[in-house]
Design an enzyme around this catalytic site. Structure first.
Site, short mmCIF file in Angstrom:
data_model
loop_
_atom_site.label_atom_id
_atom_site.label_comp_id
_atom_site.label_asym_id
_atom_site.label_seq_id
_atom_site.Cartn_x
_atom_site.Cartn_y
_atom_site.Cartn_z
CG ASP A 14 -1.72 1.21 1.40
OD1 ASP A 14 -2.48 1.53 0.47
OD2 ASP A 14 -1.60 1.87 2.45
CG ASP B 52 -1.75 7.68 0.23
OD1 ASP B 52 -1.49 8.89 0.28
OD2 ASP B 52 -1.96 7.07 -0.84
CG ASP C 30 -2.18 2.14 6.22
OD1 ASP C 30 -2.64 1.66 5.16
OD2 ASP C 30 -2.45 3.28 6.62
#
Length: 228
Positions: A15, A17, A177
């Site tokens: 991922d 961001d 995240d």
């Protein structure tokens, strides 16, 4: 960094961001620019981090609600491209790779891993950010939200990464995240490694990923553990 097994048969998808890059300062800064246009006070970056992580439309909805402002669906529709245009202009003003990212990526590449970015950020903005931060050369492919018909948590998004590097979906794992990343890995039937420092509404430990790391220096060990 510890030694790793041969990773030539594995795709490690990241991922963007909140995982590779702390983009919250520029994302919140863009939101604040729009709030100012509507006469609202800006949010302090740290106080607004919880608003980040679910895309531009969600950020606008949540930001305006937190500021006590209402939006019609038509206003939202017009505001999303406006937000993206403003964000493009400041995309790398304050955003920074998380500590240890480059060392971890170098270690994984040295072990033969095929690295990919699997993000719900638009493709062009993802490539622009990674290029500006000197990260793009670490990855064999970038698959954005608009690169596939069905984005994360649909496993098709992750499969597009493995297809590009000539591997099967079961030869991958996802490093992220958030609950979206966790669900993507679970839906694909592959391991998930989550970072504790990203953007998520609830503690990521509660999701029970295969591995949870608190710094990128821990990533090679976590990858090795997922292969055992």
């Amino acid at each position: 960094m510890p030694a790793l097994p041969d990773l030539r048969d594995y795709c490690l998808a990241f991922d963007l961001d909140g995982t590779l890059v702390d983009t919250a300062p520029d994302i919140i800064g863009t939101l604040n620019d729009i709030l100012k246009e509507h006469g609202a006070d800006p949010f302090p970056t740290e106080a607004a981090r919880a608003l980040v992580g679910k895309g531009a439309r969600s950020l606008i909805q949540r930001g305006f609600a937190a500021a006590g402002l209402s939006l019609t669906p038509e206003q939202e529709d017009a505001m999303v491209p406006h937000f993206l245009a403003l964000y493009r202009e400041r995309i790398d003003h304050e955003s920074q790779p998380f500590d240890g990212v480059f060392e971890a990526l170098d270690t994984l590449r040295t072990a033969g891993a095929h690295l990919a970015v699997c993000t719900n950020k638009p493709y062009d903005l993802s490539v622009l950010l990674l290029t500006r931060l000197g990260m793009i050369e670490h990855f064999k492919t970038v698959v954005g939200a608009d690169s596939v018909a069905n984005k994360k948590p649909d496993p098709e998004h992750l499969k597009a990464c493995t297809d590009f590097v000539g591997l099967h979906l079961n030869q991958s794992m996802l490093i992220g995240d958030s609950g979206t990343d966790f669900l993507t890995a679970r839906n694909a039937g592959v391991p998930s490694i989550l970072v504790s420092f990203g953007y998520n509404d609830t503690p990521v430990a509660d999701l029970k990923p295969d591995r949870l790391i608190h710094h990128f220096r821990e990533l090679p060990d976590a990858v090795a553990a997922c292969l055992r």
